[in-house]
Design a protein around this motif. Structure first.
Motif, PDB file in Angstrom:
ATOM      1  N   ALA A 102       5.706  -2.049   2.168  1.00  0.00           N
ATOM      2  CA  ALA A 102       5.550  -0.594   2.226  1.00  0.00           C
ATOM      3  C   ALA A 102       6.747   0.101   1.594  1.00  0.00           C
ATOM      4  CB  ALA A 102       5.374  -0.156   3.672  1.00  0.00           C
ATOM      5  N   LYS A 103       7.929  -0.401   1.853  1.00  0.00           N
ATOM      6  CA  LYS A 103       9.150   0.241   1.344  1.00  0.00           C
ATOM      7  C   LYS A 103       9.282   0.082  -0.168  1.00  0.00           C
ATOM      8  CE  LYS A 103      14.038   0.658   2.497  1.00  0.00           C
ATOM      9  NZ  LYS A 103      13.891   1.993   3.091  1.00  0.00           N
ATOM     10  N   MET A 104       8.943  -1.085  -0.678  1.00  0.00           N
ATOM     11  CA  MET A 104       9.163  -1.381  -2.098  1.00  0.00           C
ATOM     12  C   MET A 104       8.084  -0.797  -3.000  1.00  0.00           C
ATOM     13  SD  MET A 104      10.491  -5.340  -1.924  1.00  0.00           S
ATOM     14  CE  MET A 104      10.706  -5.432  -3.704  1.00  0.00           C
ATOM     15  N   THR A 105       7.032  -0.237  -2.423  1.00  0.00           N
ATOM     16  CA  THR A 105       5.931   0.292  -3.251  1.00  0.00           C
ATOM     17  C   THR A 105       5.937   1.810  -3.318  1.00  0.00           C
ATOM     18  OG1 THR A 105       4.499   0.066  -1.295  1.00  0.00           O
ATOM     19  CG2 THR A 105       4.383  -1.674  -2.949  1.00  0.00           C
ATOM     20  N   ALA A 106       7.107   2.422  -3.112  1.00  0.00           N
ATOM     21  CA  ALA A 106       7.218   3.886  -3.244  1.00  0.00           C
ATOM     22  C   ALA A 106       6.758   4.312  -4.625  1.00  0.00           C
ATOM     23  CB  ALA A 106       8.665   4.318  -3.017  1.00  0.00           C
ATOM     24  N   GLY A 107       5.951   5.364  -4.679  1.00  0.00           N
ATOM     25  CA  GLY A 107       5.443   5.860  -5.952  1.00  0.00           C
ATOM     26  C   GLY A 107       4.057   5.355  -6.296  1.00  0.00           C
ATOM     27  N   LEU A 108       3.542   4.380  -5.518  1.00  0.00           N
ATOM     28  CA  LEU A 108       2.204   3.860  -5.771  1.00  0.00           C
ATOM     29  C   LEU A 108       1.184   4.558  -4.879  1.00  0.00           C
ATOM     30  CD1 LEU A 108       2.647  -0.026  -6.089  1.00  0.00           C
ATOM     31  CD2 LEU A 108       2.708   1.708  -7.882  1.00  0.00           C
ATOM     32  N   SER A 109       0.013   4.786  -5.415  1.00  0.00           N
ATOM     33  CA  SER A 109      -1.089   5.303  -4.609  1.00  0.00           C
ATOM     34  C   SER A 109      -1.699   4.154  -3.815  1.00  0.00           C
ATOM     35  CB  SER A 109      -2.153   5.928  -5.518  1.00  0.00           C
ATOM     36  OG  SER A 109      -2.717   4.927  -6.365  1.00  0.00           O
ATOM     37  N   ARG A 110      -2.582   4.473  -2.867  1.00  0.00           N
ATOM     38  CA  ARG A 110      -3.251   3.413  -2.118  1.00  0.00           C
ATOM     39  C   ARG A 110      -4.133   2.574  -3.038  1.00  0.00           C
ATOM     40  NH1 ARG A 110      -3.820   7.924   1.331  1.00  0.00           N
ATOM     41  NH2 ARG A 110      -2.666   7.755   3.306  1.00  0.00           N
ATOM     42  N   ILE A 111      -4.712   3.221  -4.055  1.00  0.00           N
ATOM     43  CA  ILE A 111      -5.558   2.473  -4.994  1.00  0.00           C
ATOM     44  C   ILE A 111      -4.716   1.478  -5.779  1.00  0.00           C
ATOM     45  CG2 ILE A 111      -6.860   2.702  -7.151  1.00  0.00           C
ATOM     46  CD1 ILE A 111      -8.211   5.123  -6.031  1.00  0.00           C
ATOM     47  N   ASN A 112      -3.544   1.902  -6.233  1.00  0.00           N
ATOM     48  CA  ASN A 112      -2.663   0.975  -6.946  1.00  0.00           C
ATOM     49  C   ASN A 112      -2.174  -0.131  -6.027  1.00  0.00           C
ATOM     50  OD1 ASN A 112      -2.792   2.183  -9.462  1.00  0.00           O
ATOM     51  ND2 ASN A 112      -1.102   3.570  -9.059  1.00  0.00           N
ATOM     52  N   LEU A 113      -1.860   0.223  -4.801  1.00  0.00           N
ATOM     53  CA  LEU A 113      -1.425  -0.766  -3.823  1.00  0.00           C
ATOM     54  C   LEU A 113      -2.546  -1.764  -3.557  1.00  0.00           C
ATOM     55  CD1 LEU A 113       0.832  -1.651  -1.961  1.00  0.00           C
ATOM     56  CD2 LEU A 113       0.106   0.053  -0.308  1.00  0.00           C
ATOM     57  N   ASP A 114      -3.784  -1.264  -3.519  1.00  0.00           N
ATOM     58  CA  ASP A 114      -4.945  -2.139  -3.330  1.00  0.00           C
ATOM     59  C   ASP A 114      -5.074  -3.130  -4.483  1.00  0.00           C
ATOM     60  OD1 ASP A 114      -7.617  -2.570  -1.796  1.00  0.00           O
ATOM     61  OD2 ASP A 114      -8.208  -2.394  -3.901  1.00  0.00           O
ATOM     62  N   ARG A 115      -4.787  -2.672  -5.707  1.00  0.00           N
ATOM     63  CA  ARG A 115      -4.863  -3.567  -6.865  1.00  0.00           C
ATOM     64  C   ARG A 115      -3.886  -4.721  -6.733  1.00  0.00           C
ATOM     65  NH1 ARG A 115      -4.291  -0.031 -12.182  1.00  0.00           N
ATOM     66  NH2 ARG A 115      -4.193  -2.128 -13.066  1.00  0.00           N
ATOM     67  N   VAL A 116      -2.669  -4.403  -6.282  1.00  0.00           N
ATOM     68  CA  VAL A 116      -1.657  -5.445  -6.129  1.00  0.00           C
ATOM     69  C   VAL A 116      -2.076  -6.456  -5.063  1.00  0.00           C
ATOM     70  CG1 VAL A 116       0.730  -5.896  -5.434  1.00  0.00           C
ATOM     71  CG2 VAL A 116       0.211  -3.941  -6.887  1.00  0.00           C
ATOM     72  N   LEU A 117      -2.533  -5.964  -3.909  1.00  0.00           N
ATOM     73  CA  LEU A 117      -2.902  -6.844  -2.807  1.00  0.00           C
ATOM     74  C   LEU A 117      -4.168  -7.635  -3.103  1.00  0.00           C
ATOM     75  CD1 LEU A 117      -2.175  -4.415   0.181  1.00  0.00           C
ATOM     76  CD2 LEU A 117      -0.735  -6.279  -0.656  1.00  0.00           C
ATOM     77  N   THR A 118      -5.157  -6.966  -3.708  1.00  0.00           N
ATOM     78  CA  THR A 118      -6.418  -7.649  -4.027  1.00  0.00           C
ATOM     79  C   THR A 118      -6.192  -8.767  -5.033  1.00  0.00           C
ATOM     80  OG1 THR A 118      -7.696  -5.639  -3.599  1.00  0.00           O
ATOM     81  CG2 THR A 118      -8.749  -7.341  -4.930  1.00  0.00           C
TER      82      THR A 118
END
Length: 585
Positions: A242-258
């Protein structure tokens, strides 16, 4: 669509995102019925599920089921999809209304409803007024509002666009709409993309949807990884993700995790940084360059007083004492003194990202303002972040820029206003880099914006030259055996060497060795190159850059002894003389 449980609580707004609470409170005042949502409108939003759990869905799903779930009718409209309804019941009611509309006006809309705004808005207005007169509650969600009411002068809009602007303007202050239970919600990514007649309308409430905070990203990561062993997915703990992904949207975060889950690739700190850099640069469409610092201030040769000042600032940031941080820094000095490198090393000292402004200006009307809005929204989500503006004197412009319908002047005003917002003190640290700080408008370098003015100069002593030589040896990977003093090898009468000059000498020495079939650079190679090397000579320009740096410096401790002793009146007089000489050239 996701089924959402309606919850009756003492405070029904408590579980809503902050922006939704703001919208609801404005609605309850009954003074506004039209809302303009802008920012992260394409991101996922949290939903309350029937089983009491939390899920995530699109903004339109959130609006129709969570925020307006109690309305009798919820309608959608955009240029591409036309008019749609949120439920089958509303669709049937709309079809019945269209049958009556066809009978009255001789149209055939019950079979195929038009998508063009000119006719679609007339149909929607007719339906809204009929149902409001029956005491019904309604919500109309208009997506891609910038395609209906684009920014720019009214005289430049098409007849259809002017009709849409007039219609939405009329709806915003219409007595029936204000008195009735109706909400018109416009969605646009950038506020500047929407006509000022709407975005600045006193009867329209603009509400920004920010990128998710660290707490909101943590909630999403936990939801995404629920039921999965974190160790098999990521080396980074959930809180770290959560801390290292500042600036990412939930959709972008979803791309990384998926991607990690489907490809069975473990998320490492290095992979996460690379993905974040890739996603942010793609999101900004080349407006920002994301720089990952590779060094700390220990890698900077010379400039001891400036390094000490920046180390003190880094210490304050690490302790969370952002209230003592300058809003920004003006870093000046002749070309080749390492201004850019020092800023990158400062960011590396405290482990924060660095972004560099690229060319955000466009020849097309409204695009420049839109680009700048995207940059500002990202910076607010990325903090703490260092923002580097190279060649700031030419890059940022000034208030007097003309010839472009006032765009440059407005852009300059927006940048100056954002830089001076004390809400971001210590969160967004500005670094304006220039060899000619005298050309930078006072608006940007005054207190409250670029408050601290650092001046960098070429090495003044043999000790500083030798230190810079060692630093350049590490940077270029060229080691020279048997050199006790680089300064002693410099031929007499040669002007002061800059870091760029020494780097060029190192590269030439390596080239000379390879040309003779050797990998190792010798002292003789270095001496031969120095004897032959003629540094580019711009004596008047360098003198000018030195003197204006001295003029702008806000700390005497940063000035070398020979500059510290100079009389201020003499400096001002000499700068005027140099400007005249350079104009003659």
């Amino acid at each position: 669509m996701t089924k959402v449980r309606k919850v009756n609580k003492a405070d029904p707004l408590a579980d809503l995102p902050r922006w939704a609470q703001q919208l609801a409170r404005k609605y309850y005042t009954k003074t506004v019925s039209t809302f303009l949502l802008y920012g992260a409108v394409r991101d996922l939003q949290p939903l309350q599920l029937e089983d009491g759990g939390r899920g995530f869905g699109t903004l339109k799903t959130f609006l129709s089921e969570e925020l307006f779930g109690g309305r009798d009718h919820v309608l959608f409209y955009d240029r591409s999809s036309g008019i749609r309804s949120a439920t089958p019941e509303t669709q049937k009611d709309l079809a019945r209304a269209m049958t009556g509309y066809d009978a009255m006006y001789g149209t055939d809309y019950a079979k195929v409803m038009p998508r063009d705004p000119g006719r679609a808005l007339q149909i929607l207005e007719n339906f809204l007024r009929m149902r409001l007169s029956e005491g019904r509650s309604l919500a109309l969600i208009i997506d891609y509002a910038e395609t209906l009411v684009p920014g720019g002068e009214m005289s430049h809009l098409s007849a259809e666009d002017r009709f849409v602007v007039a219609t939405l303007d009329k709806w915003a202050h219409d007595p029936q709409f204000l008195a009735g239970d109706v909400s018109v919600v416009l969605l646009a990514e950038n506020l500047s993309d929407v006509s000022p007649r709407i975005s600045r309308n006193p009867y329209v409430a603009p509400i920004e949807l920010p990128l998710p905070t660290e707490e909101e990203r943590l909630e999403y990561v936990r939801s995404k990884l629920e039921g999965k062993k974190l160790q098999s997915v990521s080396e980074v703990p959930v809180a770290g993700l959560a801390k290292m992904t500042a600036g990412l949207s939930r959709i972008n975060l979803d791309r990384v995790l998926t991607e990690a889950l489907e490809r069975e690739v473990r998320i490492t700190p290095e992979l996460l940084k690379e993905k974040k850099k890739e996603l942010i640069q793609a999101e900004c469409h080349g407006l920002l360059e994301f720089i990952e610092p590779a060094h700390t201030l220990d890698a900077v040769a010379g400039h001891a007083p400036a390094k000490q000042m920046l180390r003190q600032a880094a210490s304050a940031l690490k302790k969370g004492r952002i209230e003592v941080m300058p809003m920004g820094y003006l870093v000046s000095g002749p070309v080749g003194t390492g201004k850019t490198f020092m800023v990158s090393c400062f960011a590396g000292e405290i482990g924060i990202p660095v972004v560099k402004f690229l060319n955000f200006r466009s020849q097309w009307q409204g695009v420049t303002e839109s680009n700048l809005e995207k940059i500002f929204n990202l910076l607010k989500a990325l903090w703490p972040v260092a923002v580097m503006v190279d060649e700031a004197d030419t890059f940022l412009g000034n208030r007097d820029s003309g010839g472009d319908s006032g765009t440059s002047s407005r852009i300059f005003g927006s940048i100056a206003s954002f830089m001076g917002n004390t809400q971001y003190r210590g969160k967004i640290v500005w670094f304006l880099l220039t060899a000619r700080p005298d050309l930078l408008p006072i608006d940007l370098k005054r207190q409250g914006r670029a408050e601290e003015h650092l001046a960098l100069f070429y090495p003044q002593t043999d000790e500083e030259r030798n230190e810079l030589f060692q630093a350049m040896s590490k940077k270029t990977g060229v080691s020279v055996e048997g050199v006790e003093s680089f300064a002693a090898l410099i031929p007499g009468g040669v002007r002061a060497f800059s870091g760029a000059d020494i780097e060029a000498v190192m590269v030439r020495s390596k080239f000379r060795a390879l040309a003779e079939g050797r990998d190792q650079v010798t002292k003789d190679d270095l001496a031969a190159v120095l004897a032959d090397f003629v540094p580019p000579s711009y004596p008047l320009e360098i003198e000018m850059q030195n003197l204006v740096a001295v003029q702008e410096c806000t700390s005497r401790a940063l000035l070398p002894e020979n500059f510290r002793k100079l009389d201020r009146d003499y400096i001002s007089k000499r700068v005027r003389e140099l400007k005249m000489l350079l104009e003659e050239q």
